[in-house]
Design a protein around this motif. Structure first.
Motif, mmCIF file in Angstrom:
data_model
loop_
_atom_site.group_PDB
_atom_site.id
_atom_site.type_symbol
_atom_site.label_atom_id
_atom_site.label_comp_id
_atom_site.label_asym_id
_atom_site.label_seq_id
_atom_site.Cartn_x
_atom_site.Cartn_y
_atom_site.Cartn_z
ATOM 1 N N GLU A 32 -44.559 42.125 37.134
ATOM 2 C CA GLU A 32 -44.112 43.525 37.203
ATOM 3 C C GLU A 32 -45.193 44.460 36.670
ATOM 4 O O GLU A 32 -45.427 45.527 37.243
ATOM 5 C CB GLU A 32 -42.813 43.718 36.417
ATOM 6 C CG GLU A 32 -41.632 43.031 37.063
ATOM 7 C CD GLU A 32 -40.425 42.898 36.157
ATOM 8 O OE1 GLU A 32 -39.323 42.637 36.697
ATOM 9 O OE2 GLU A 32 -40.544 43.038 34.914
ATOM 10 N N LEU A 39 -45.905 49.482 43.263
ATOM 11 C CA LEU A 39 -44.471 49.465 43.547
ATOM 12 C C LEU A 39 -43.988 50.820 44.042
ATOM 13 O O LEU A 39 -44.497 51.866 43.610
ATOM 14 C CB LEU A 39 -43.672 49.094 42.295
ATOM 15 C CG LEU A 39 -43.817 47.674 41.763
ATOM 16 C CD1 LEU A 39 -43.031 47.525 40.467
ATOM 17 C CD2 LEU A 39 -43.353 46.665 42.789
ATOM 18 N N GLU A 42 -38.475 53.236 44.187
ATOM 19 C CA GLU A 42 -37.226 52.474 44.206
ATOM 20 C C GLU A 42 -37.384 51.153 43.455
ATOM 21 O O GLU A 42 -36.524 50.765 42.652
ATOM 22 C CB GLU A 42 -36.792 52.210 45.649
ATOM 23 C CG GLU A 42 -35.503 51.443 45.759
ATOM 24 C CD GLU A 42 -35.082 51.209 47.203
ATOM 25 O OE1 GLU A 42 -34.139 50.426 47.400
ATOM 26 O OE2 GLU A 42 -35.685 51.789 48.127
ATOM 27 N N ASP A 43 -38.489 50.471 43.702
ATOM 28 C CA ASP A 43 -38.743 49.206 43.012
ATOM 29 C C ASP A 43 -38.988 49.425 41.520
ATOM 30 O O ASP A 43 -38.560 48.625 40.690
ATOM 31 C CB ASP A 43 -39.918 48.467 43.638
ATOM 32 C CG ASP A 43 -39.576 47.904 45.014
ATOM 33 O OD1 ASP A 43 -38.378 47.686 45.305
ATOM 34 O OD2 ASP A 43 -40.512 47.699 45.808
ATOM 35 N N LYS A 44 -39.664 50.506 41.173
ATOM 36 C CA LYS A 44 -39.872 50.820 39.759
ATOM 37 C C LYS A 44 -38.534 51.077 39.069
ATOM 38 O O LYS A 44 -38.304 50.617 37.943
ATOM 39 C CB LYS A 44 -40.786 52.033 39.601
ATOM 40 C CG LYS A 44 -42.230 51.741 39.965
ATOM 41 C CD LYS A 44 -43.073 52.992 39.876
ATOM 42 C CE LYS A 44 -44.513 52.697 40.282
ATOM 43 N NZ LYS A 44 -45.348 53.906 40.249
#
Length: 68
Positions: A32, A39, A42-44
């Motif tokens: 991560e 990223l 949304e992914d964060k």
């Protein structure tokens, strides 16, 4: 949606914990952390959403909230 970038949870306490695989400071995994700049927002946000539960697990482990 907002145009404000999703901030990094990094707090400059960068030590990986072998038992959990999380950074002792921000509780993200090394994957991560390495992918953060790539990223989507949304992914964060999905990573951010996992951090409160990781904090519960972190604080419940032997040694409490102290870094490993």
């Amino acid at each position: 949606m907002t145009d404000v970038p999703v901030p990094s949870p990094c707090n400059s306490v960068c030590r990986m914990d072998a038992a959990t695989g999380w950074c002792a400071g921000c509780l993200r995994t090394i994957d991560e952390i390495m992918a953060w700049s790539r990223l989507s927002d949304e992914d964060k946000r999905a990573v951010w959403a996992q951090l409160p539960q990781r904090r519960v697990v972190w604080d419940a482990r032997p040694g409490g909230g102290k870094p490993a």
